[in-house]
Motif scaffolding. Structure first.
Motif, short mmCIF file in Angstrom:
data_model
loop_
_atom_site.label_atom_id
_atom_site.label_comp_id
_atom_site.label_asym_id
_atom_site.label_seq_id
_atom_site.Cartn_x
_atom_site.Cartn_y
_atom_site.Cartn_z
N GLY A 32 -10.10 20.10 4.62
CA GLY A 32 -10.43 18.68 4.50
C GLY A 32 -10.48 18.28 3.05
N SER A 33 -10.83 17.03 2.80
CA SER A 33 -10.87 16.58 1.41
C SER A 33 -12.26 16.10 1.06
N GLU A 34 -12.47 15.95 -0.23
CA GLU A 34 -13.74 15.43 -0.72
C GLU A 34 -13.47 14.63 -1.99
N ALA A 35 -14.32 13.62 -2.22
CA ALA A 35 -14.19 12.84 -3.47
C ALA A 35 -15.06 13.49 -4.52
N ILE A 36 -14.47 13.78 -5.68
CA ILE A 36 -15.27 14.39 -6.75
C ILE A 36 -15.03 13.62 -8.05
N PRO A 37 -15.97 13.74 -9.00
CA PRO A 37 -15.75 13.06 -10.29
C PRO A 37 -14.49 13.60 -10.95
N LEU A 38 -13.75 12.71 -11.60
CA LEU A 38 -12.52 13.11 -12.27
C LEU A 38 -12.76 14.28 -13.23
N HIS A 39 -13.91 14.23 -13.90
CA HIS A 39 -14.21 15.25 -14.91
C HIS A 39 -14.30 16.66 -14.32
N ASP A 40 -14.53 16.75 -13.00
CA ASP A 40 -14.66 18.07 -12.38
C ASP A 40 -13.37 18.49 -11.67
N ALA A 41 -12.31 17.72 -11.85
CA ALA A 41 -11.14 17.92 -10.99
C ALA A 41 -10.11 18.91 -11.51
N ALA A 42 -10.30 19.43 -12.72
CA ALA A 42 -9.31 20.39 -13.24
C ALA A 42 -9.17 21.57 -12.30
N GLY A 43 -7.95 21.93 -11.98
CA GLY A 43 -7.69 23.08 -11.11
C GLY A 43 -7.73 22.75 -9.63
N ARG A 44 -8.20 21.57 -9.27
CA ARG A 44 -8.27 21.19 -7.86
C ARG A 44 -6.93 20.61 -7.42
N ILE A 45 -6.79 20.43 -6.11
CA ILE A 45 -5.52 19.96 -5.55
C ILE A 45 -5.72 18.55 -4.99
N LEU A 46 -4.89 17.63 -5.42
CA LEU A 46 -5.03 16.25 -4.96
C LEU A 46 -4.74 16.16 -3.46
N ALA A 47 -5.63 15.47 -2.75
CA ALA A 47 -5.45 15.33 -1.30
C ALA A 47 -4.66 14.07 -0.97
N GLU A 48 -4.59 13.14 -1.92
CA GLU A 48 -3.88 11.88 -1.69
C GLU A 48 -3.06 11.53 -2.92
N ASP A 49 -2.00 10.73 -2.71
CA ASP A 49 -1.28 10.17 -3.85
C ASP A 49 -2.25 9.29 -4.65
N ILE A 50 -2.07 9.26 -5.94
CA ILE A 50 -2.81 8.29 -6.76
C ILE A 50 -1.83 7.21 -7.19
N THR A 51 -2.05 6.01 -6.68
CA THR A 51 -1.19 4.88 -6.99
C THR A 51 -1.88 4.03 -8.05
N SER A 52 -1.12 3.64 -9.04
CA SER A 52 -1.73 2.88 -10.14
C SER A 52 -2.02 1.45 -9.71
N GLU A 53 -3.24 1.01 -9.97
CA GLU A 53 -3.59 -0.38 -9.68
C GLU A 53 -3.33 -1.25 -10.89
N ARG A 54 -2.94 -0.64 -11.98
CA ARG A 54 -2.77 -1.44 -13.20
C ARG A 54 -1.60 -0.91 -14.02
N ASN A 55 -1.24 -1.69 -15.02
CA ASN A 55 -0.21 -1.27 -15.95
C ASN A 55 -0.82 -0.41 -17.05
N VAL A 56 -0.11 0.65 -17.39
CA VAL A 56 -0.50 1.48 -18.54
C VAL A 56 0.69 1.52 -19.49
#
Lengths: 407, 83
Positions: A32-56
């Motif tokens: 299953g998946s879980e939401a975690i703070p970005l700062h703790d996400a190194a080495g983890r596997i994304l469960a969903e696509d991340i779509t940009s809501e803004r221009n960078v």
């Protein structure tokens, strides 16, 4: 979750490719998946696509420190400097026919479309003598990195530092990742002792467990070290049953695949199913794969070199697939053999070797597959194709760097 | 004396900057330009119309009679890019 009988081999002797295809086809992520703070996400596997809501970047901005101006005003070599734009400030307005002092990252003032780097500008009084530059020079365009609506990161990505930077630039404070795999690690074999204990005649220290633990650590899984299993059928059965209940996979090394009287094998067959894959590889021919309930069992060879090869080439992609990663096949680099070698055709052979900066693969001089020093004095595996029987200096070979697969 | 050329002056003279030691007769902007014109065909072409050239001495605009010294930095540029 693996389907029933998912480890039934497709041939009596399987090539590596056939085995990997089977793993791809039959193993899928059950986490299953879980939401975690970005700062703790190194080495983890994304469960969903991340779509940009803004221009960078969010707005056109200066790529250098210098002077912003309208390219149409460049008919004049000198423009008077009026105003100043610094990063973090709201967008300024350029008075046409003038230039504005601007600093890297500052929003480009309205009316400006070009920035002259300060080292190319000569100041005379309040005027800037501008160099002749193409329109748009030294500007970063809004959305040029990622545009709103674009998929920035794909589900299945194993998060590395650069992915954190992109997710942060998009404003993601939390990310949805797969729950970590829980792995139980054990060794079996009467002859094994843990370092630190006495070594009776005929015994050897358990070299595999620390190595495998470190390899598992690199995959970002939670590992339970069950130690060396006692040579007692009832205790082995109980230990495996318990481990299967609390873990997604059990990784064992030693004896499991061939030992006629092996209690581990008997216990897994009693609790679930076990298949032995005979792989057309050297070293590391037999690989045991099985299931106890929803728990996957992987039995690696006891020989440390074979255990490492089988972990890197088979257990690793299997575990990454279980964990939800979309990137399970390591990249091999084409190199030029700096050695001669004969082998049996039909087997894929893994020599331990080093890759020089100019792309020459050097093989560890002794080929014994029990030599742990062949691992410590190499930085990758030279993979020799099944079809080949003779390697001569200058022949192409594939090189798998440990750096590719120890993460 | 350090001389810096910009835009089409640079293209015609063929260099971006140079360090020169003018003769004692060069005392102001006008005499500097006259002396430079004699240094070669590129200079002559570039400086043919002194009125179309702007001059900055030590980053300040200066006109023809303004005095110059050996330690000055002199920038010469056309006010417009077309020439």
């Amino acid at each position: 979750m693996p389907a029933d009988g998912c480890f039934t081999p497709v041939a009596p002797l399987m090539t590596m490719q056939a085995a990997l295809d089977l793993i791809d086809a039959r193993i899928e992520c059950g986490k299953g998946s879980e939401a975690i703070p970005l700062h703790d996400a190194a080495g983890r596997i994304l469960a969903e696509d991340i779509t940009s809501e803004r221009n960078v970047p969010p707005q056109n901005n200066a790529a250098v420190d210098g002077y912003a101006f309208a390219h149409d005003d460049l008919g004049h070599t000198a423009l008077s400097v009026r105003g100043r734009a610094a990063p973090g400030e709201a967008q300024a307005m350029l008075v046409r026919g003038t230039a504005m002092r601007i600093f890297t990252g500052a929003v480009l003032p309205t009316g400006a479309d070009t920035v002259a780097p300060q080292e190319l500008v000569h100041l005379v009084g309040d005027d800037a003598i501008l160099p002749d530059l193409p329109r748009g020079s030294n500007c970063r365009a809004r959305g040029e990195d990622i545009a709103a609506g674009d998929v920035a990161l794909r589900a299945g990505t194993r998060v590395q530092p650069q992915h954190l930077a992109l997710a942060a630039a998009l404003g993601c404070a939390t990310v949805e990742v797969r729950q970590r795999l829980r792995i139980a690690l054990l060794s079996s074999g009467n002859e094994l002792r843990s370092p630190g204990l006495d070594l009776p005649p005929g015994a050897i220290f358990d070299a595999n467990r620390p190595m495998l633990k470190a390899l598992l650590h690199g995959l970002g899984v939670k590992t339970t070290d069950l130690g060396i299993l006692p040579d007692e059928p009832g205790m082995i059965l109980a230990a495996l049953e318990q481990a299967a209940r609390d873990h997604d996979a059990v990784i064992a090394s030693g004896g499991v695949s061939v030992g006629e009287t092996d209690h581990v094998r008997a216990a897994i067959e009693a609790l679930g199913e076990l298949h032995v894959w005979r792989l057309a590889i050297r070293p590391g021919k037999p690989l045991a794969l099985g299931r106890i309930g929803n728990c996957t069992f992987v039995g690696l060879p006891g020989n440390p070199v074979a255990a490492m090869v089988c972990f890197l080439r088979f257990a690793r992609p299997l575990l990454l697939r279980l964990a939800g990663s979309g990137d399970v096949r390591p990249r091999l680099y084409r190199a030029t053999a700096d050695f001669a070698h004969s082998k049996r055709p039909g087997l894929r052979e893994f020599l331990r070797g080093t890759l020089t900066a100019d792309g020459k693969a050097r093989a560890f001089p002794r080929h014994g597959s029990a030599l742990i020093t062949s691992l410590t004095e190499s930085d990758g595996l030279i993979e020799i194709d099944e079809a080949v029987s003779e390697i001569r200096p200058g022949d192409p070979v594939d090189f798998l760097s440990y750096a590719e697969v120890m993460r | 004396m350090k001389l810096i050329y910009f835009a089409w002056l640079r293209e015609r003279i063929g260099i971006a900057e140079e360090t020169v030691t003018p003769p004692a007769s060069v005392t102001d902007v006008t005499s500097l330009i006259e002396w430079l014109k004699g240094r070669g065909p590129g200079y002559a072409l570039a400086l043919a119309k002194p009125e179309a050239i702007r001059v900055a001495v030590n980053q300040q605009y200066r006109k023809g009679p303004a005095p110059i010294a050996a330690s000055d930095e002199v920038a010469l540029f056309p006010p417009v890019t077309g020439g």
